[in-house]
Design a protein around this motif. Sequence first.
Motif, PDB file in Angstrom:
ATOM      1  N   GLY A  30       0.577  -1.099  -0.266  1.00  0.00           N
ATOM      2  CA  GLY A  30      -0.216  -0.223   0.099  1.00  0.00           C
ATOM      3  C   GLY A  30       0.742   1.481  -0.057  1.00  0.00           C
ATOM      4  N   THR A  31       1.914   1.496   0.710  1.00  0.00           N
ATOM      5  CA  THR A  31       2.602   2.436   0.909  1.00  0.00           C
ATOM      6  C   THR A  31       3.412   2.820  -0.790  1.00  0.00           C
ATOM      7  OG1 THR A  31       4.539   1.378   2.049  1.00  0.00           O
ATOM      8  CG2 THR A  31       2.946   2.496   3.337  1.00  0.00           C
ATOM      9  N   ALA A  32       3.949   1.653  -1.014  1.00  0.00           N
ATOM     10  CA  ALA A  32       4.597   1.595  -2.345  1.00  0.00           C
ATOM     11  C   ALA A  32       3.779   2.221  -3.519  1.00  0.00           C
ATOM     12  CB  ALA A  32       5.218   0.259  -2.564  1.00  0.00           C
ATOM     13  N   THR A  38       1.642   9.060  -6.455  1.00  0.00           N
ATOM     14  CA  THR A  38       1.727  10.111  -5.991  1.00  0.00           C
ATOM     15  C   THR A  38       2.659  10.802  -5.805  1.00  0.00           C
ATOM     16  OG1 THR A  38       1.076   9.713  -3.930  1.00  0.00           O
ATOM     17  CG2 THR A  38      -0.691   9.379  -5.232  1.00  0.00           C
ATOM     18  N   GLY A  39       3.787  10.050  -5.355  1.00  0.00           N
ATOM     19  CA  GLY A  39       4.926  10.851  -4.812  1.00  0.00           C
ATOM     20  C   GLY A  39       4.898  11.334  -3.290  1.00  0.00           C
ATOM     21  N   ILE A  40       3.828  10.885  -2.734  1.00  0.00           N
ATOM     22  CA  ILE A  40       3.422  11.165  -1.261  1.00  0.00           C
ATOM     23  C   ILE A  40       3.816  10.300  -0.471  1.00  0.00           C
ATOM     24  CG2 ILE A  40       1.568  12.015   0.299  1.00  0.00           C
ATOM     25  CD1 ILE A  40       0.256  13.346  -2.079  1.00  0.00           C
ATOM     26  N   ILE A  41       4.305  10.485   0.672  1.00  0.00           N
ATOM     27  CA  ILE A  41       4.616   9.367   1.756  1.00  0.00           C
ATOM     28  C   ILE A  41       3.378   9.056   2.426  1.00  0.00           C
ATOM     29  CG2 ILE A  41       6.076   8.964   3.940  1.00  0.00           C
ATOM     30  CD1 ILE A  41       8.149  10.490   2.696  1.00  0.00           C
ATOM     31  N   ALA A  42       3.005   7.831   2.939  1.00  0.00           N
ATOM     32  CA  ALA A  42       1.756   7.313   3.294  1.00  0.00           C
ATOM     33  C   ALA A  42       1.735   7.711   4.743  1.00  0.00           C
ATOM     34  CB  ALA A  42       1.289   6.152   2.816  1.00  0.00           C
ATOM     35  N   GLY A  43       1.939   8.913   5.506  1.00  0.00           N
ATOM     36  CA  GLY A  43       2.100   8.742   6.939  1.00  0.00           C
ATOM     37  C   GLY A  43       0.427   9.162   7.144  1.00  0.00           C
ATOM     38  N   ALA A  44      -0.048   8.411   8.125  1.00  0.00           N
ATOM     39  CA  ALA A  44      -1.173   8.741   8.754  1.00  0.00           C
ATOM     40  C   ALA A  44      -1.756   9.894   9.378  1.00  0.00           C
ATOM     41  CB  ALA A  44      -1.710   7.451   9.459  1.00  0.00           C
ATOM     42  N   GLY A 125       4.380   7.116   9.191  1.00  0.00           N
ATOM     43  CA  GLY A 125       5.325   7.793   8.177  1.00  0.00           C
ATOM     44  C   GLY A 125       6.626   7.586   8.446  1.00  0.00           C
ATOM     45  N   HIS A 126       7.134   7.784   9.821  1.00  0.00           N
ATOM     46  CA  HIS A 126       8.669   7.453  10.180  1.00  0.00           C
ATOM     47  C   HIS A 126       8.990   6.073  10.052  1.00  0.00           C
ATOM     48  CE1 HIS A 126       9.502  11.580  11.030  1.00  0.00           C
ATOM     49  NE2 HIS A 126       8.577  11.579  11.826  1.00  0.00           N
ATOM     50  N   GLY A 127       8.112   5.200  10.718  1.00  0.00           N
ATOM     51  CA  GLY A 127       8.377   3.626  10.774  1.00  0.00           C
ATOM     52  C   GLY A 127       8.436   3.042   9.644  1.00  0.00           C
ATOM     53  N   VAL A 128       7.328   3.224   8.599  1.00  0.00           N
ATOM     54  CA  VAL A 128       7.261   2.449   7.372  1.00  0.00           C
ATOM     55  C   VAL A 128       8.259   3.053   6.411  1.00  0.00           C
ATOM     56  CG1 VAL A 128       5.570   1.343   5.815  1.00  0.00           C
ATOM     57  CG2 VAL A 128       5.026   1.184   8.243  1.00  0.00           C
ATOM     58  N   CYS A 129       7.786   4.330   6.132  1.00  0.00           N
ATOM     59  CA  CYS A 129       8.127   5.057   4.939  1.00  0.00           C
ATOM     60  C   CYS A 129       9.606   5.534   5.182  1.00  0.00           C
ATOM     61  CB  CYS A 129       7.151   6.120   4.458  1.00  0.00           C
ATOM     62  SG  CYS A 129       5.644   5.313   4.170  1.00  0.00           S
ATOM     63  N   GLY A 130       9.636   6.343   6.302  1.00  0.00           N
ATOM     64  CA  GLY A 130      10.789   7.156   6.617  1.00  0.00           C
ATOM     65  C   GLY A 130      11.984   5.972   6.838  1.00  0.00           C
ATOM     66  N   VAL A 131      11.893   4.844   7.404  1.00  0.00           N
ATOM     67  CA  VAL A 131      13.158   4.093   7.845  1.00  0.00           C
ATOM     68  C   VAL A 131      13.262   3.305   6.541  1.00  0.00           C
ATOM     69  CG1 VAL A 131      13.874   1.767   8.951  1.00  0.00           C
ATOM     70  CG2 VAL A 131      12.474   3.776  10.285  1.00  0.00           C
ATOM     71  N   GLY A 132      12.341   3.055   5.688  1.00  0.00           N
ATOM     72  CA  GLY A 132      12.459   2.314   4.157  1.00  0.00           C
ATOM     73  C   GLY A 132      13.176   3.171   3.446  1.00  0.00           C
ATOM     74  N   THR A 137      16.079  11.373  10.119  1.00  0.00           N
ATOM     75  CA  THR A 137      15.033  11.882  11.098  1.00  0.00           C
ATOM     76  C   THR A 137      14.323  10.825  11.611  1.00  0.00           C
ATOM     77  OG1 THR A 137      15.158  14.289  10.122  1.00  0.00           O
ATOM     78  CG2 THR A 137      13.181  13.543  11.335  1.00  0.00           C
ATOM     79  N   SER A 138      13.769   9.825  10.452  1.00  0.00           N
ATOM     80  CA  SER A 138      12.808   8.775  10.767  1.00  0.00           C
ATOM     81  C   SER A 138      13.550   7.862  11.555  1.00  0.00           C
ATOM     82  CB  SER A 138      12.339   8.344   9.512  1.00  0.00           C
ATOM     83  OG  SER A 138      11.446   9.011   8.933  1.00  0.00           O
ATOM     84  N   LEU A 139      14.737   7.596  11.393  1.00  0.00           N
ATOM     85  CA  LEU A 139      15.657   6.455  12.252  1.00  0.00           C
ATOM     86  C   LEU A 139      15.758   6.967  13.586  1.00  0.00           C
ATOM     87  CD1 LEU A 139      18.486   5.582   9.648  1.00  0.00           C
ATOM     88  CD2 LEU A 139      16.401   4.089  10.436  1.00  0.00           C
ATOM     89  N   VAL A 140      15.996   8.144  13.944  1.00  0.00           N
ATOM     90  CA  VAL A 140      15.958   8.759  15.243  1.00  0.00           C
ATOM     91  C   VAL A 140      14.587   8.653  15.890  1.00  0.00           C
ATOM     92  CG1 VAL A 140      16.562  10.735  16.459  1.00  0.00           C
ATOM     93  CG2 VAL A 140      18.207  10.017  14.781  1.00  0.00           C
ATOM     94  N   ASN A 141      13.673   9.089  15.209  1.00  0.00           N
ATOM     95  CA  ASN A 141      12.414   9.152  15.650  1.00  0.00           C
ATOM     96  C   ASN A 141      11.759   7.630  16.053  1.00  0.00           C
ATOM     97  OD1 ASN A 141      11.783  11.655  15.732  1.00  0.00           O
ATOM     98  ND2 ASN A 141      10.565  11.852  13.888  1.00  0.00           N
TER      99      ASN A 141
END
Length: 163
Positions: A30-32, A38-44, A125-132, A137-141
């Motif tokens: 789904g996030t992919a 869309t080029g948009i990160i799927a953060g809830a 947003g951070h855990g699925v998309c940012g780490v991926g 920033t996402s890794l730290v969060n």
Amino acid sequence: MSGLTPLLAEGLFPNGIAHYALGGLLIGLGTAVIYLGTGIIAGASTFLESTLSYVSDLPRFNKAKYVASRDWRVVFTLSIVAGAALYTVLFGDGWWVSDVQPWRFAVGGVLVGVGTRIGKGCTSGHGVCGVGSRSRTSLVNVATFMLVAIGVAQLLSALGVSP
């Protein structure tokens, strides 16, 4: 060590690993699809914020990027809720299957909401998309989310707090 593995797997995945693996694959897919389409990160939390542009005149919720994409974001958000409801109807043991008291869910929801604003995003947003995407920033969060969650769980357990 091999005798420990089945016990560990049973403790971590009491319903078998297939449900969790399928869920992870669907979340990744789904996030992919959203990102590639869309080029948009799927953060809830951003999806919720864009949805508020329908009912609020605050500039924060009426950014051009939110208003332009809010229709499909609402469909996405409602699909998350509908998917969970459908799964519950098909495979669940009822609508309320937790021993956690509802007021604790409400307080937890408020704290998560505040945390998503402070952390500039949510766990999806951070855990699925940012780490991926290897965002620092996402890794730290995510590391912060995990450390605080483990610490709070240990503290509550030590205090004898149960659901």
